[in-house]
Write an enzyme that holds these catalytic residues in place. Sequence first.
Site, PDB file in Angstrom:
ATOM      1  N   ASN A  88       0.857  -1.194   0.000  1.00  0.00           N
ATOM      2  CA  ASN A  88       0.000   0.000   0.000  1.00  0.00           C
ATOM      3  C   ASN A  88       0.893   1.244   0.000  1.00  0.00           C
ATOM      4  O   ASN A  88       2.113   1.140   0.004  1.00  0.00           O
ATOM      5  CB  ASN A  88      -0.949  -0.038   1.203  1.00  0.00           C
ATOM      6  CG  ASN A  88      -0.182  -0.178   2.492  1.00  0.00           C
ATOM      7  OD1 ASN A  88       0.600   0.696   2.856  1.00  0.00           O
ATOM      8  ND2 ASN A  88      -0.368  -1.298   3.180  1.00  0.00           N
ATOM      9  N   LYS A 218     -10.924  -3.839  19.132  1.00  0.00           N
ATOM     10  CA  LYS A 218      -9.492  -4.129  19.269  1.00  0.00           C
ATOM     11  C   LYS A 218      -8.987  -3.785  20.672  1.00  0.00           C
ATOM     12  O   LYS A 218      -7.792  -3.891  20.955  1.00  0.00           O
ATOM     13  CB  LYS A 218      -8.689  -3.384  18.191  1.00  0.00           C
ATOM     14  CG  LYS A 218      -9.049  -3.820  16.756  1.00  0.00           C
ATOM     15  CD  LYS A 218      -8.012  -3.416  15.718  1.00  0.00           C
ATOM     16  CE  LYS A 218      -8.560  -3.636  14.306  1.00  0.00           C
ATOM     17  NZ  LYS A 218      -7.523  -3.766  13.280  1.00  0.00           N
TER      18      LYS A 218
HETATM   19  N1  CTP Z   1      -3.815  -3.590  11.967  1.00  0.00           N
HETATM   20  C1  CTP Z   1      -3.034  -4.645  12.398  1.00  0.00           C
HETATM   21  N2  CTP Z   1      -3.007  -5.814  11.678  1.00  0.00           N
HETATM   22  C2  CTP Z   1      -3.727  -5.938  10.547  1.00  0.00           C
HETATM   23  C3  CTP Z   1      -4.523  -4.869  10.090  1.00  0.00           C
HETATM   24  C4  CTP Z   1      -4.541  -3.705  10.826  1.00  0.00           C
HETATM   25  O1  CTP Z   1      -2.385  -4.521  13.434  1.00  0.00           O
HETATM   26  N3  CTP Z   1      -3.670  -7.081   9.863  1.00  0.00           N
HETATM   27  C5  CTP Z   1      -3.842  -2.345  12.769  1.00  0.00           C
HETATM   28  C6  CTP Z   1      -3.234  -1.141  12.063  1.00  0.00           C
HETATM   29  O2  CTP Z   1      -1.861  -1.034  12.372  1.00  0.00           O
HETATM   30  C7  CTP Z   1      -4.037   0.025  12.634  1.00  0.00           C
HETATM   31  C8  CTP Z   1      -5.398  -0.597  12.928  1.00  0.00           C
HETATM   32  O3  CTP Z   1      -5.189  -2.018  13.005  1.00  0.00           O
HETATM   33  O4  CTP Z   1      -3.511   0.501  13.850  1.00  0.00           O
HETATM   34  C9  CTP Z   1      -6.457  -0.317  11.898  1.00  0.00           C
HETATM   35  O5  CTP Z   1      -5.989  -0.692  10.633  1.00  0.00           O
HETATM   36  P1  CTP Z   1      -6.842  -0.459   9.321  1.00  0.00           P
HETATM   37  O6  CTP Z   1      -6.085  -1.020   8.152  1.00  0.00           O
HETATM   38  O7  CTP Z   1      -7.300   0.974   9.277  1.00  0.00           O
HETATM   39  O8  CTP Z   1      -8.158  -1.289   9.589  1.00  0.00           O
HETATM   40  P2  CTP Z   1      -8.522  -2.809   9.628  1.00  0.00           P
HETATM   41  O9  CTP Z   1      -8.716  -3.197  11.048  1.00  0.00           O
HETATM   42  O10 CTP Z   1      -7.568  -3.632   8.819  1.00  0.00           O
HETATM   43  O11 CTP Z   1      -9.951  -2.758   8.934  1.00  0.00           O
HETATM   44  P3  CTP Z   1     -10.348  -2.376   7.415  1.00  0.00           P
HETATM   45  O12 CTP Z   1      -9.121  -2.639   6.569  1.00  0.00           O
HETATM   46  O13 CTP Z   1     -11.487  -3.279   7.136  1.00  0.00           O
HETATM   47  O14 CTP Z   1     -10.719  -0.900   7.451  1.00  0.00           O
END
Ligand code: CTP
Length: 281
Positions: A88, A218
């Site tokens: 990303n 979380k």
């Molecule tokens: N995060 C994580 N591990 C993952 C995905 C996300 O630790 N596999 C953590 C990120 O570091 C961030 C938070 O969760 O602090 C939110 O991440 P984000 O990508 O915004 O959301 P997701 O929980 O993955 O949900 P979505 O992609 O459906 O918005």
Amino acid sequence: AMNTNMFENFAVQENIERLVLRGYSIVQPVEGELACGGCGGGRLAPLDVIFAEAKSLLSPQTELKGIRLLVTAGPTREAIDPVRYLTNYSSGKMGYAVAQAAVEQGAGVTLVSGPVTLPAPAGVKIVQVTTAQEMYAAVLSLYPQMDVVVKAAAVADYRPARVQETKIKKDGEMILSLVRTPDILAELGKYKQNQVLVGFASETDNLRENALAKLFPKNLEMIVANDLTEDGAGFNTDTNVVKLYFKDGQEKQLARMSKLAVAREIISEIKRIMNIAKEIS
Ligand code: CTP
């Protein structure tokens, strides 16, 4: 201090940023009348501001001395074949700024970083990882020793179901089968003891709703939400516009500011959360 056009020049801004990342402190110029007769940003900061900054550098803050803080930053990379991967736009700037702001206050900082091109802030211990699975393993193994975890990394949510050992050759339509990676932060939330957990949410719509839908499941103390559609916010910019949401229902909108300034605000909120916890116990 200098003329606005010179100050805003990409090369000058990039050099300033590089100096910050090397651990130098910058007293930003202010807006106002300039030596050339014009008006704008670039005017020398008031002398009392310069004096206060110099004074605080000579007697550094030690409010986070003894506190162990883990920050994750950057993207992860999920291999498809030996030459391709999924990732990303994360630059790592926000997470690196948090590491810098924490070390400035005397914390013991470990930075678990995905692949980025930034140098580690001075005094920070760095652990380099590539995939979500590697980040998961590194963070989980360090977790029991930590007082605070700030998860600024943009972790890939999916990885290819299988990594091809040889380069995939083109041949008509291609369907890539993906499987979920572990949600590192959710895992930390599950096994939390006394740690303060801070997450990030980068959204393109329904900022509040989406941020709160991550804060509670979380098990976080705070989530830093940024609206990617706003000017000067999100990936690869030097500034950010964020809103902070807290477990106790409080919300705090921050103005557009440099990522380091946002990071300092985050650290100051973490200190407030830790002080409240101390008062209760
Ligand atoms: N995060 C994580 N591990 C993952 C995905 C996300 O630790 N596999 C953590 C990120 O570091 C961030 C938070 O969760 O602090 C939110 O991440 P984000 O990508 O915004 O959301 P997701 O929980 O993955 O949900 P979505 O992609 O459906 O918005």
